[in-house]
Scaffold this motif. Structure first.
Motif, PDB file in Angstrom:
ATOM      1  N   CYS A  23      61.809 -10.704  35.840  1.00 28.89           N
ATOM      2  CA  CYS A  23      61.324 -11.684  35.913  1.00 28.89           C
ATOM      3  C   CYS A  23      60.508 -12.014  34.636  1.00 28.89           C
ATOM      4  O   CYS A  23      60.625 -11.251  34.163  1.00 28.89           O
ATOM      5  CB  CYS A  23      60.566 -12.806  37.175  1.00 28.89           C
ATOM      6  N   ASP A  24      59.918 -12.881  33.933  1.00 33.18           N
ATOM      7  CA  ASP A  24      58.600 -12.717  33.502  1.00 33.18           C
ATOM      8  C   ASP A  24      57.680 -14.085  32.865  1.00 33.18           C
ATOM      9  O   ASP A  24      57.938 -14.415  34.265  1.00 33.18           O
ATOM     10  CB  ASP A  24      59.333 -13.069  31.408  1.00 33.18           C
ATOM     11  N   SER A  25      56.998 -13.935  32.575  1.00 34.52           N
ATOM     12  CA  SER A  25      55.729 -14.844  32.818  1.00 34.52           C
ATOM     13  C   SER A  25      56.601 -16.417  33.126  1.00 34.52           C
ATOM     14  O   SER A  25      55.937 -16.743  33.842  1.00 34.52           O
ATOM     15  CB  SER A  25      54.334 -14.829  32.218  1.00 34.52           C
ATOM     16  N   PHE A  26      56.796 -16.596  31.959  1.00 33.28           N
ATOM     17  CA  PHE A  26      57.236 -17.764  31.860  1.00 33.28           C
ATOM     18  C   PHE A  26      57.882 -18.251  33.046  1.00 33.28           C
ATOM     19  O   PHE A  26      57.447 -19.835  33.316  1.00 33.28           O
ATOM     20  CB  PHE A  26      58.276 -18.196  30.097  1.00 33.28           C
ATOM     21  N   THR A  27      59.045 -17.674  33.907  1.00 35.15           N
ATOM     22  CA  THR A  27      59.932 -18.211  34.552  1.00 35.15           C
ATOM     23  C   THR A  27      59.225 -18.075  35.943  1.00 35.15           C
ATOM     24  O   THR A  27      58.940 -19.084  36.486  1.00 35.15           O
ATOM     25  CB  THR A  27      61.294 -17.128  34.977  1.00 35.15           C
ATOM     26  N   LEU A  28      57.772 -17.198  36.074  1.00 34.19           N
ATOM     27  CA  LEU A  28      57.768 -17.829  37.709  1.00 34.19           C
ATOM     28  C   LEU A  28      56.645 -18.042  37.447  1.00 34.19           C
ATOM     29  O   LEU A  28      56.290 -19.193  38.109  1.00 34.19           O
ATOM     30  CB  LEU A  28      56.880 -16.236  37.246  1.00 34.19           C
ATOM     31  N   ALA A  29      55.554 -18.780  36.310  1.00 32.86           N
ATOM     32  CA  ALA A  29      55.476 -19.920  35.779  1.00 32.86           C
ATOM     33  C   ALA A  29      55.597 -20.697  36.445  1.00 32.86           C
ATOM     34  O   ALA A  29      54.872 -21.838  37.272  1.00 32.86           O
ATOM     35  CB  ALA A  29      54.570 -19.617  34.510  1.00 32.86           C
ATOM     36  N   LYS A  30      57.193 -21.844  35.747  1.00 35.90           N
ATOM     37  CA  LYS A  30      57.428 -22.399  36.091  1.00 35.90           C
ATOM     38  C   LYS A  30      57.729 -22.514  37.590  1.00 35.90           C
ATOM     39  O   LYS A  30      57.814 -23.662  38.294  1.00 35.90           O
ATOM     40  CB  LYS A  30      58.866 -22.424  35.231  1.00 35.90           C
ATOM     41  N   ALA A  31      58.455 -21.864  38.362  1.00 34.43           N
ATOM     42  CA  ALA A  31      58.626 -21.995  39.937  1.00 34.43           C
ATOM     43  C   ALA A  31      57.252 -22.196  40.521  1.00 34.43           C
ATOM     44  O   ALA A  31      56.955 -22.680  41.098  1.00 34.43           O
ATOM     45  CB  ALA A  31      59.453 -19.852  40.085  1.00 34.43           C
ATOM     46  N   LEU A  32      56.502 -20.861  40.125  1.00 30.73           N
ATOM     47  CA  LEU A  32      55.034 -21.441  41.076  1.00 30.73           C
ATOM     48  C   LEU A  32      54.452 -22.486  40.677  1.00 30.73           C
ATOM     49  O   LEU A  32      53.404 -23.298  41.429  1.00 30.73           O
ATOM     50  CB  LEU A  32      53.892 -20.346  40.398  1.00 30.73           C
ATOM     51  N   SER A  33      54.278 -23.510  39.580  1.00 39.68           N
ATOM     52  CA  SER A  33      54.032 -25.350  39.040  1.00 39.68           C
ATOM     53  C   SER A  33      54.620 -25.463  40.054  1.00 39.68           C
ATOM     54  O   SER A  33      54.273 -26.450  40.475  1.00 39.68           O
ATOM     55  CB  SER A  33      54.156 -25.105  37.855  1.00 39.68           C
ATOM     56  N   HIS A  34      55.807 -26.071  40.603  1.00 44.41           N
ATOM     57  CA  HIS A  34      57.107 -26.070  41.756  1.00 44.41           C
ATOM     58  C   HIS A  34      56.139 -25.766  43.101  1.00 44.41           C
ATOM     59  O   HIS A  34      56.158 -26.851  43.931  1.00 44.41           O
ATOM     60  CB  HIS A  34      58.339 -25.963  40.683  1.00 44.41           C
ATOM     61  N   ALA A  35      56.244 -24.683  43.166  1.00 43.27           N
ATOM     62  CA  ALA A  35      55.521 -24.770  44.357  1.00 43.27           C
ATOM     63  C   ALA A  35      53.757 -24.750  44.791  1.00 43.27           C
ATOM     64  O   ALA A  35      54.098 -25.153  46.355  1.00 43.27           O
ATOM     65  CB  ALA A  35      54.908 -22.722  44.408  1.00 43.27           C
TER      66      ALA A  35
END
Length: 399
Positions: free
Chosen positions: A234-246
Protein backbone atom coordinates in the motif's frame (compact mmCIF):
# COMPACT_ATOMS: atom_id res chain seq x y z
CA UNK A 1 -13.16 21.19 -23.63
CA UNK A 2 -10.17 20.39 -25.85
CA UNK A 3 -7.84 22.07 -23.39
CA UNK A 4 -9.31 20.01 -20.53
CA UNK A 5 -8.84 16.80 -22.54
CA UNK A 6 -5.20 17.70 -23.21
CA UNK A 7 -4.62 18.39 -19.51
CA UNK A 8 -6.10 15.02 -18.55
CA UNK A 9 -3.99 13.29 -21.19
CA UNK A 10 -0.86 14.94 -19.84
CA UNK A 11 -1.73 13.91 -16.30
CA UNK A 12 -2.31 10.31 -17.35
CA UNK A 13 0.99 10.26 -19.21
CA UNK A 14 2.77 11.75 -16.21
CA UNK A 15 1.30 9.07 -13.97
CA UNK A 16 2.63 6.32 -16.22
CA UNK A 17 6.11 7.86 -16.49
CA UNK A 18 6.29 8.61 -12.79
CA UNK A 19 5.54 5.05 -11.76
CA UNK A 20 9.22 4.40 -10.98
CA UNK A 21 10.08 7.92 -9.83
CA UNK A 22 10.36 9.17 -6.28
CA UNK A 23 7.08 10.50 -4.99
CA UNK A 24 6.03 12.87 -2.25
CA UNK A 25 2.70 13.67 -0.67
CA UNK A 26 1.74 17.32 -0.08
CA UNK A 27 -1.42 18.71 1.51
CA UNK A 28 -2.97 22.16 1.02
CA UNK A 29 -5.50 23.63 3.45
CA UNK A 30 -8.98 23.73 1.90
CA UNK A 31 -11.52 25.23 4.36
CA UNK A 32 -14.35 24.97 1.83
CA UNK A 33 -13.97 21.23 1.42
CA UNK A 34 -17.10 20.53 3.49
CA UNK A 35 -19.14 21.51 0.44
CA UNK A 36 -17.52 18.77 -1.62
CA UNK A 37 -18.95 15.35 -2.23
CA UNK A 38 -17.55 12.82 0.23
CA UNK A 39 -14.75 10.65 -1.08
CA UNK A 40 -15.94 7.64 -3.03
CA UNK A 41 -13.98 4.87 -4.70
CA UNK A 42 -10.86 5.80 -6.58
CA UNK A 43 -10.78 6.02 -10.32
CA UNK A 44 -8.41 3.76 -12.33
CA UNK A 45 -5.56 6.26 -12.08
CA UNK A 46 -4.18 8.45 -9.31
CA UNK A 47 -4.85 11.41 -11.57
CA UNK A 48 -8.61 10.95 -11.76
CA UNK A 49 -10.67 11.92 -8.75
CA UNK A 50 -14.40 12.04 -8.11
CA UNK A 51 -16.04 14.29 -10.73
CA UNK A 52 -18.33 15.68 -8.01
CA UNK A 53 -15.37 17.18 -6.19
CA UNK A 54 -14.33 20.69 -7.26
CA UNK A 55 -11.00 21.99 -5.99
CA UNK A 56 -11.19 25.60 -4.85
CA UNK A 57 -9.49 28.13 -7.11
CA UNK A 58 -7.06 29.18 -4.37
CA UNK A 59 -5.99 25.62 -3.68
CA UNK A 60 -5.51 24.86 -7.36
CA UNK A 61 -3.43 28.02 -7.85
CA UNK A 62 -1.32 27.21 -4.80
CA UNK A 63 -0.69 23.68 -6.04
CA UNK A 64 0.22 24.95 -9.50
CA UNK A 65 2.71 27.43 -8.00
CA UNK A 66 4.36 24.74 -5.92
CA UNK A 67 4.56 22.33 -8.85
CA UNK A 68 6.07 25.04 -11.06
CA UNK A 69 8.54 26.44 -8.52
CA UNK A 70 9.88 23.02 -7.54
CA UNK A 71 9.60 21.36 -10.96
CA UNK A 72 7.22 18.66 -9.75
CA UNK A 73 4.84 16.48 -11.77
CA UNK A 74 1.28 15.97 -10.54
CA UNK A 75 0.49 12.27 -10.21
CA UNK A 76 -2.82 12.44 -8.38
CA UNK A 77 -4.97 14.28 -5.86
CA UNK A 78 -7.79 13.60 -3.44
CA UNK A 79 -9.88 15.56 -0.92
CA UNK A 80 -9.59 14.63 2.76
CA UNK A 81 -12.68 16.24 4.21
CA UNK A 82 -11.98 15.16 7.80
CA UNK A 83 -8.75 17.21 7.88
CA UNK A 84 -10.01 20.01 5.60
CA UNK A 85 -7.09 19.49 3.23
CA UNK A 86 -6.55 18.67 -0.42
CA UNK A 87 -3.96 15.90 -0.78
CA UNK A 88 -1.65 15.75 -3.80
CA UNK A 89 0.97 13.27 -4.96
CA UNK A 90 3.93 14.69 -6.89
CA UNK A 91 6.64 12.83 -8.81
CA UNK A 92 10.16 14.10 -8.14
CA UNK A 93 12.94 14.13 -10.71
CA UNK A 94 15.92 11.80 -10.36
CA UNK A 95 18.92 12.90 -8.36
CA UNK A 96 17.05 15.30 -6.06
CA UNK A 97 17.35 15.10 -2.29
CA UNK A 98 13.91 14.35 -0.83
CA UNK A 99 15.01 15.57 2.59
CA UNK A 100 16.04 18.99 1.22
CA UNK A 101 12.97 19.26 -1.02
CA UNK A 102 10.54 18.42 1.80
CA UNK A 103 12.23 20.90 4.13
CA UNK A 104 11.85 23.65 1.52
CA UNK A 105 8.24 22.75 0.84
CA UNK A 106 7.37 22.93 4.54
CA UNK A 107 8.60 26.52 4.54
CA UNK A 108 6.09 27.52 1.87
CA UNK A 109 3.00 29.26 3.29
CA UNK A 110 0.70 27.44 0.84
CA UNK A 111 1.80 24.00 2.06
CA UNK A 112 -0.07 22.46 5.00
CA UNK A 113 2.20 19.38 5.19
CA UNK A 114 4.83 17.59 3.09
CA UNK A 115 6.19 14.08 3.50
CA UNK A 116 7.52 11.10 1.55
CA UNK A 117 4.99 8.80 -0.10
CA UNK A 118 5.67 5.83 2.16
CA UNK A 119 5.16 2.19 1.24
CA UNK A 120 3.50 -0.36 3.54
CA UNK A 121 3.08 -4.14 3.47
CA UNK A 122 0.33 -6.38 4.74
CA UNK A 123 1.55 -8.67 7.53
CA UNK A 124 1.49 -12.44 7.17
CA UNK A 125 1.58 -15.11 4.48
CA UNK A 126 -0.88 -16.57 2.77
CA UNK A 127 -22.70 -26.39 10.97
CA UNK A 128 -19.36 -25.88 9.22
CA UNK A 129 -17.50 -29.00 8.06
CA UNK A 130 -14.02 -27.52 8.66
CA UNK A 131 -14.72 -26.16 12.14
CA UNK A 132 -12.90 -29.12 13.73
CA UNK A 133 -9.75 -27.89 11.99
CA UNK A 134 -10.03 -24.43 13.58
CA UNK A 135 -7.85 -24.59 16.68
CA UNK A 136 -8.36 -20.85 17.05
CA UNK A 137 -11.97 -21.47 18.15
CA UNK A 138 -10.72 -23.19 21.30
CA UNK A 139 -8.09 -20.57 22.07
CA UNK A 140 -10.63 -17.76 21.82
CA UNK A 141 -13.39 -19.62 23.67
CA UNK A 142 -15.73 -18.98 20.75
CA UNK A 143 -18.27 -21.74 21.36
CA UNK A 144 -19.33 -20.18 24.64
CA UNK A 145 -18.74 -16.64 23.38
CA UNK A 146 -21.27 -17.17 20.59
CA UNK A 147 -23.95 -17.98 23.14
CA UNK A 148 -23.47 -14.42 24.40
CA UNK A 149 -22.81 -12.52 21.17
CA UNK A 150 -22.38 -13.23 17.47
CA UNK A 151 -21.63 -9.66 16.45
CA UNK A 152 -25.10 -8.72 15.22
CA UNK A 153 -25.26 -4.95 14.72
CA UNK A 154 -21.50 -4.37 14.85
CA UNK A 155 -19.86 -2.77 11.82
CA UNK A 156 -16.23 -3.38 10.94
CA UNK A 157 -14.08 -1.65 8.32
CA UNK A 158 -11.19 -3.64 6.86
CA UNK A 159 -8.49 -1.57 5.11
CA UNK A 160 -6.45 -4.07 3.17
CA UNK A 161 -6.29 -5.66 -0.27
CA UNK A 162 -9.48 -6.55 -2.07
CA UNK A 163 -11.51 -9.56 -0.97
CA UNK A 164 -13.67 -12.20 -2.62
CA UNK A 165 -17.05 -10.77 -1.68
CA UNK A 166 -18.66 -13.57 -3.72
CA UNK A 167 -17.14 -16.31 -1.54
CA UNK A 168 -19.95 -18.34 0.10
CA UNK A 169 -18.47 -17.62 3.53
CA UNK A 170 -18.31 -13.85 3.06
CA UNK A 171 -21.88 -12.67 2.85
CA UNK A 172 -20.90 -10.49 5.82
CA UNK A 173 -19.18 -8.12 3.36
CA UNK A 174 -21.96 -5.57 2.87
CA UNK A 175 -19.94 -2.94 1.01
CA UNK A 176 -16.58 -2.65 -0.71
CA UNK A 177 -14.66 0.21 -2.33
CA UNK A 178 -11.47 0.28 -4.36
CA UNK A 179 -8.99 3.05 -3.53
CA UNK A 180 -6.04 1.41 -5.29
CA UNK A 181 -7.55 0.36 -8.65
CA UNK A 182 -4.79 -2.09 -9.50
CA UNK A 183 -5.63 -5.72 -10.23
CA UNK A 184 -8.74 -7.78 -9.53
CA UNK A 185 -10.47 -6.82 -6.28
CA UNK A 186 -12.17 -10.19 -5.77
CA UNK A 187 -9.07 -12.28 -6.50
CA UNK A 188 -6.85 -10.98 -3.70
CA UNK A 189 -5.96 -13.40 -0.92
CA UNK A 190 -4.95 -11.26 2.05
CA UNK A 191 -8.15 -9.25 2.37
CA UNK A 192 -10.18 -12.42 1.76
CA UNK A 193 -8.41 -14.14 4.66
CA UNK A 194 -8.85 -11.17 7.02
CA UNK A 195 -12.55 -10.88 6.21
CA UNK A 196 -12.98 -14.62 6.77
CA UNK A 197 -11.30 -14.63 10.18
CA UNK A 198 -13.48 -11.74 11.32
CA UNK A 199 -16.83 -12.58 9.78
CA UNK A 200 -17.07 -15.95 8.00
CA UNK A 201 -20.64 -17.25 8.15
CA UNK A 202 -21.62 -19.90 10.70
CA UNK A 203 -23.96 -22.86 10.37
CA UNK A 204 -24.14 -22.50 6.61
CA UNK A 205 -22.80 -25.96 5.82
CA UNK A 206 -19.87 -24.57 3.83
CA UNK A 207 -16.58 -24.45 5.70
CA UNK A 208 -15.45 -22.36 8.66
CA UNK A 209 -16.86 -19.92 11.20
CA UNK A 210 -15.64 -16.37 11.83
CA UNK A 211 -15.11 -14.73 15.20
CA UNK A 212 -18.09 -12.39 14.66
CA UNK A 213 -20.20 -14.16 12.00
CA UNK A 214 -23.10 -11.70 12.17
CA UNK A 215 -21.05 -8.51 12.02
CA UNK A 216 -21.34 -6.31 8.93
CA UNK A 217 -18.05 -5.87 7.09
CA UNK A 218 -16.84 -3.10 4.81
CA UNK A 219 -13.70 -3.81 2.76
CA UNK A 220 -11.68 -0.81 1.57
CA UNK A 221 -8.99 -1.75 -0.92
CA UNK A 222 -5.90 0.37 -0.31
CA UNK A 223 -3.33 -2.38 -0.97
CA UNK A 224 -2.56 -4.44 -4.03
CA UNK A 225 -0.24 -7.18 -5.28
CA UNK A 226 2.49 -5.86 -7.62
CA UNK A 227 2.95 -8.01 -10.71
CA UNK A 228 4.69 -11.26 -9.85
CA UNK A 229 4.83 -10.53 -6.10
CA UNK A 230 3.33 -12.57 -3.24
CA UNK A 231 3.26 -9.73 -0.71
CA UNK A 232 0.72 -6.95 -1.09
CA UNK A 233 1.75 -3.31 -0.68
CA UNK A 234 0.00 0.00 0.00
CA UNK A 235 1.15 3.61 0.06
CA UNK A 236 0.42 6.79 2.00
CA UNK A 237 -1.97 8.08 -0.66
CA UNK A 238 -4.17 5.01 -1.03
CA UNK A 239 -4.31 4.51 2.74
CA UNK A 240 -5.20 8.17 3.28
CA UNK A 241 -8.11 7.84 0.86
CA UNK A 242 -9.37 4.71 2.59
CA UNK A 243 -9.02 6.19 6.07
CA UNK A 244 -10.80 9.35 4.95
CA UNK A 245 -13.72 7.19 3.79
CA UNK A 246 -13.66 5.15 7.02
CA UNK A 247 -13.90 8.32 9.10
CA UNK A 248 -17.21 9.14 7.49
CA UNK A 249 -18.68 5.63 7.73
CA UNK A 250 -20.74 4.30 10.60
CA UNK A 251 -18.22 1.59 11.42
CA UNK A 252 -17.03 1.40 15.01
CA UNK A 253 -13.93 -0.73 14.38
CA UNK A 254 -11.13 -0.34 11.81
CA UNK A 255 -8.76 -3.25 11.08
CA UNK A 256 -5.29 -2.38 9.74
CA UNK A 257 -3.40 -5.66 9.29
CA UNK A 258 -0.42 -3.89 7.72
CA UNK A 259 2.64 -1.90 8.63
CA UNK A 260 5.39 0.40 7.43
CA UNK A 261 7.33 3.53 8.39
CA UNK A 262 6.02 6.32 10.58
CA UNK A 263 3.66 8.45 8.51
CA UNK A 264 2.49 11.89 9.75
CA UNK A 265 -0.60 12.23 7.54
CA UNK A 266 -1.88 8.73 8.23
CA UNK A 267 -1.21 9.19 11.95
CA UNK A 268 -3.38 12.32 11.93
CA UNK A 269 -6.22 10.42 10.29
CA UNK A 270 -6.02 7.50 12.72
CA UNK A 271 -5.85 9.88 15.69
CA UNK A 272 -8.96 11.61 14.38
CA UNK A 273 -10.71 8.24 14.09
CA UNK A 274 -9.79 7.44 17.68
CA UNK A 275 -11.03 10.85 18.76
CA UNK A 276 -14.38 10.08 17.15
CA UNK A 277 -14.74 6.96 19.25
CA UNK A 278 -13.65 4.37 16.69
CA UNK A 279 -11.48 1.45 17.79
CA UNK A 280 -8.44 0.88 15.57
CA UNK A 281 -6.63 -2.48 15.54
CA UNK A 282 -3.15 -3.00 14.09
CA UNK A 283 -1.01 -6.05 13.45
CA UNK A 284 2.21 -6.02 15.44
CA UNK A 285 5.10 -4.86 13.25
CA UNK A 286 8.62 -6.22 12.90
CA UNK A 287 9.86 -2.70 13.62
CA UNK A 288 8.19 0.42 15.01
CA UNK A 289 6.11 2.40 12.52
CA UNK A 290 2.59 3.13 11.29
CA UNK A 291 -0.04 2.23 12.39
CA UNK A 292 1.21 0.59 15.57
CA UNK A 293 3.08 3.72 16.66
CA UNK A 294 -0.07 5.85 16.86
CA UNK A 295 -1.10 6.26 20.53
CA UNK A 296 -4.41 4.55 21.21
CA UNK A 297 -4.16 1.90 18.50
CA UNK A 298 -4.70 -1.65 19.81
CA UNK A 299 -1.65 -3.64 18.68
CA UNK A 300 -1.94 -7.41 18.36
CA UNK A 301 0.90 -9.87 17.93
CA UNK A 302 1.35 -13.60 17.54
CA UNK A 303 0.95 -15.91 20.51
CA UNK A 304 4.56 -17.01 20.35
CA UNK A 305 6.26 -13.59 20.19
CA UNK A 306 6.81 -13.55 23.96
CA UNK A 307 5.74 -9.92 24.50
CA UNK A 308 3.15 -10.37 27.24
CA UNK A 309 2.59 -6.60 27.48
CA UNK A 310 1.03 -6.66 24.04
CA UNK A 311 -2.22 -8.40 23.14
CA UNK A 312 -1.85 -11.68 21.31
CA UNK A 313 -4.15 -14.02 19.41
CA UNK A 314 -3.93 -17.12 17.18
CA UNK A 315 -1.71 -16.54 14.17
CA UNK A 316 -0.25 -19.84 12.95
CA UNK A 317 -1.90 -22.30 10.56
CA UNK A 318 -5.26 -20.55 10.59
CA UNK A 319 -7.85 -21.96 8.20
CA UNK A 320 -9.09 -19.11 6.02
CA UNK A 321 -11.17 -18.61 2.87
CA UNK A 322 -9.28 -18.02 -0.38
CA UNK A 323 -10.50 -16.37 -3.58
CA UNK A 324 -12.61 -18.62 -5.77
CA UNK A 325 -14.57 -20.30 -2.98
CA UNK A 326 -11.85 -22.46 -1.44
CA UNK A 327 -9.95 -22.66 1.86
CA UNK A 328 -6.31 -22.85 2.90
CA UNK A 329 -4.05 -22.33 5.89
CA UNK A 330 -2.30 -19.02 6.49
CA UNK A 331 -0.11 -17.52 9.21
CA UNK A 332 0.96 -14.08 10.36
CA UNK A 333 0.28 -11.25 12.79
CA UNK A 334 -2.36 -9.98 10.34
CA UNK A 335 -4.54 -12.89 11.36
CA UNK A 336 -3.91 -12.25 15.06
CA UNK A 337 -5.16 -8.68 14.57
CA UNK A 338 -8.21 -9.95 12.68
CA UNK A 339 -9.11 -12.29 15.55
CA UNK A 340 -9.02 -9.43 18.05
CA UNK A 341 -11.01 -7.20 15.69
CA UNK A 342 -13.67 -9.91 15.64
CA UNK A 343 -13.70 -10.12 19.44
CA UNK A 344 -14.16 -6.35 19.63
CA UNK A 345 -17.13 -6.67 17.26
CA UNK A 346 -18.68 -9.21 19.66
CA UNK A 347 -18.26 -6.77 22.55
CA UNK A 348 -19.58 -3.72 20.70
CA UNK A 349 -22.60 -5.66 19.44
CA UNK A 350 -23.71 -6.12 23.05
CA UNK A 351 -22.61 -2.68 24.25
CA UNK A 352 -22.45 -0.12 21.39
CA UNK A 353 -21.36 2.63 23.78
CA UNK A 354 -18.19 0.83 24.77
CA UNK A 355 -15.16 3.13 24.59
CA UNK A 356 -11.68 2.29 23.34
CA UNK A 357 -10.19 2.17 26.85
CA UNK A 358 -12.98 -0.10 28.06
CA UNK A 359 -12.37 -2.40 25.10
CA UNK A 360 -8.63 -2.50 25.79
CA UNK A 361 -9.20 -3.32 29.47
CA UNK A 362 -11.65 -6.13 28.65
CA UNK A 363 -9.26 -7.63 26.11
CA UNK A 364 -6.26 -7.44 28.45
CA UNK A 365 -8.28 -8.90 31.32
CA UNK A 366 -9.40 -11.85 29.21
CA UNK A 367 -5.88 -13.26 28.93
CA UNK A 368 -4.69 -16.08 31.11
CA UNK A 369 -2.22 -15.67 33.94
CA UNK A 370 0.67 -16.30 31.56
CA UNK A 371 -0.41 -13.40 29.35
CA UNK A 372 -1.59 -15.66 26.55
CA UNK A 373 -4.18 -15.07 23.87
CA UNK A 374 -7.22 -12.86 24.18
CA UNK A 375 -10.30 -14.92 25.08
CA UNK A 376 -13.65 -13.79 23.67
CA UNK A 377 -15.78 -15.64 26.18
CA UNK A 378 -13.99 -14.24 29.23
CA UNK A 379 -14.12 -10.70 27.83
CA UNK A 380 -17.86 -10.94 27.16
CA UNK A 381 -18.58 -12.62 30.49
CA UNK A 382 -16.82 -9.84 32.38
CA UNK A 383 -18.62 -7.12 30.45
CA UNK A 384 -22.05 -8.74 30.86
CA UNK A 385 -21.54 -9.90 34.44
CA UNK A 386 -21.97 -13.57 33.49
CA UNK A 387 -20.40 -16.64 35.05
CA UNK A 388 -16.88 -17.65 34.21
CA UNK A 389 -16.10 -19.53 31.00
CA UNK A 390 -14.76 -23.07 30.83
CA UNK A 391 -11.53 -24.06 29.09
CA UNK A 392 -13.03 -27.04 27.29
CA UNK A 393 -12.35 -27.74 23.62
CA UNK A 394 -15.23 -30.04 22.74
CA UNK A 395 -17.46 -27.36 21.38
CA UNK A 396 -16.19 -27.18 17.83
CA UNK A 397 -18.54 -29.96 16.82
CA UNK A 398 -21.44 -27.64 17.64
CA UNK A 399 -20.69 -25.75 14.44
Amino acid sequence: MRRLALILLCLLSAAAVAEEQQRILVTFADPGISKAARGGPARPSYSLRSPQYLVSVNVRRAADRVARDFDLEVVGDWPIEALKVHCMVFAVGEGRSLETLLAELRERPEVESAQPLNTFEVHGSRADPYANLQHNLDTLGLLEAHTLSRGDGARVTIIDTGADFRHPELGSIRSHHDFASRGDFAREAHGTAIAGVIGAASNNGVGIVGVAPEARLEVLRACWYPDGEDVAVCDSFTLAKALSHALESGSGVINLSLGGPTDPLLARLVSLALGRGKVVVSAAPTQRGFPSDVPGVIVVGAEEDGQVSRLSAPSVDILVPVPGGGFDYASGSSLAAAHVTGVIALLIAENPGLGRDDVADLLAGSRGEDGGSVNACRALAKMLGRTACSDGTSGRNAY
